[in-house]
Motif scaffolding. Structure first.
Motif, short mmCIF file in Angstrom:
data_model
loop_
_atom_site.label_atom_id
_atom_site.label_comp_id
_atom_site.label_asym_id
_atom_site.label_seq_id
_atom_site.Cartn_x
_atom_site.Cartn_y
_atom_site.Cartn_z
N SER A 31 -1.76 0.56 5.15
CA SER A 31 -1.41 -0.86 5.06
C SER A 31 -0.06 -1.06 4.36
O SER A 31 0.69 -1.95 4.73
N MET A 32 0.24 -0.19 3.41
CA MET A 32 1.55 -0.26 2.75
C MET A 32 2.65 0.12 3.74
O MET A 32 3.70 -0.52 3.78
N GLU A 33 2.41 1.16 4.53
CA GLU A 33 3.41 1.59 5.52
C GLU A 33 3.64 0.51 6.56
O GLU A 33 4.78 0.25 6.95
N LEU A 34 2.56 -0.11 7.02
CA LEU A 34 2.70 -1.19 8.00
C LEU A 34 3.52 -2.34 7.42
O LEU A 34 4.42 -2.86 8.07
N ALA A 63 2.85 5.25 -4.59
CA ALA A 63 4.28 4.95 -4.71
C ALA A 63 5.12 6.11 -4.18
O ALA A 63 6.12 5.88 -3.48
N ARG A 64 4.73 7.32 -4.50
CA ARG A 64 5.46 8.50 -3.97
C ARG A 64 5.37 8.54 -2.45
O ARG A 64 6.35 8.81 -1.76
N ALA A 65 4.19 8.29 -1.93
CA ALA A 65 3.99 8.35 -0.48
C ALA A 65 4.81 7.28 0.25
O ALA A 65 5.41 7.56 1.29
N ILE A 66 4.88 6.08 -0.31
CA ILE A 66 5.65 5.03 0.36
C ILE A 66 7.15 5.32 0.24
O ILE A 66 7.93 5.00 1.14
N ARG A 67 7.57 5.96 -0.83
CA ARG A 67 8.97 6.38 -0.96
C ARG A 67 9.30 7.44 0.09
O ARG A 67 10.40 7.44 0.65
N ALA A 71 12.10 7.15 2.96
CA ALA A 71 13.14 8.16 3.19
C ALA A 71 13.16 8.62 4.64
O ALA A 71 14.22 8.85 5.22
N ALA A 72 11.98 8.76 5.23
CA ALA A 72 11.88 9.22 6.62
C ALA A 72 12.24 8.11 7.62
O ALA A 72 12.66 8.40 8.74
#
Length: 188
Positions: A31-34, A63-67, A71-72
């Motif tokens: 949901s954060m990525e979306l 937070a690390r995963a959404i960063r 980046a990608a």
């Protein structure tokens, strides 16, 4: 997130989302990525109480995963992201689509869908029209915004505008042609 992207587009402001402790753990990062992909500027973690708190270690992991996602997939300009929705579902001024938790928790009286509007029509009858239009968009895989009906709304930025009226009718107008469809409880 259509209820946030629509007003953000109309008012030219930033929007965001939050993760609560009772959110489904496996859906938190997606949901954060979306939200990020749809142009969210802010992502918050609920940290104020024991019932809704997201543990700090999980906040750091998310937070690390959404960063890493950021980046990608570098962010496109916000105007480009908000312009992806070609269809607007316009609610009458003062209406909102409450989420399930808003209907069954504190503040329920604020979203009482059985109350009637000035025309004697239950709010849920008016909102039912909007939900049917959202369902059509989801079935057709069409990006849409739910937008306020105030004076700031400029319908020219959308290819199609679906206006849900207080009398539980729906009108549809398109850039290429204007069409008016109406009917109690929504369009056919």
């Amino acid at each position: 997130y259509s209820q946030m992207t629509g007003p953000a587009r109309v008012f030219n402001v930033r929007w965001g989302m939050s993760i609560y402790g009772h959110a489904e753990p496996r859906l938190r990062l997606p949901s954060m990525e979306l939200a990020y992909e749809m142009g969210a500027t802010y992502i918050w973690f609920w940290t104020s109480d024991h019932d809704h708190h997201v543990p700090y270690t999980e906040q750091l992991e998310l937070a690390r995963a959404i960063r890493q996602c950021e980046a990608a997939h570098p962010r496109r300009p916000p105007a480009e992201l908000t312009a992806e929705a070609k269809k607007a579902i316009v609610l009458p001024y003062g209406y909102t689509l409450p989420s399930i938790w808003q209907l069954h928790m504190w503040g329920t009286h604020l979203y009482a869908t059985d109350r009637t509007n000035r025309l004697g029509i239950a709010y849920k009858e008016v909102l039912r029209c909007a939900i049917r239009e959202i369902e059509r968009c989801l079935e057709e895989d069409v990006r849409y915004d739910v937008v306020p009906a105030g004076p700031e709304f400029d319908p020219k930025v959308y290819d199609e505008v679906i206006r849900v009226r207080e009398d539980a009718t729906v009108t549809v107008s398109r850039k290429d042609r204007s069409a008016a469809e109406s009917g109690q409880g929504g369009r056919p």
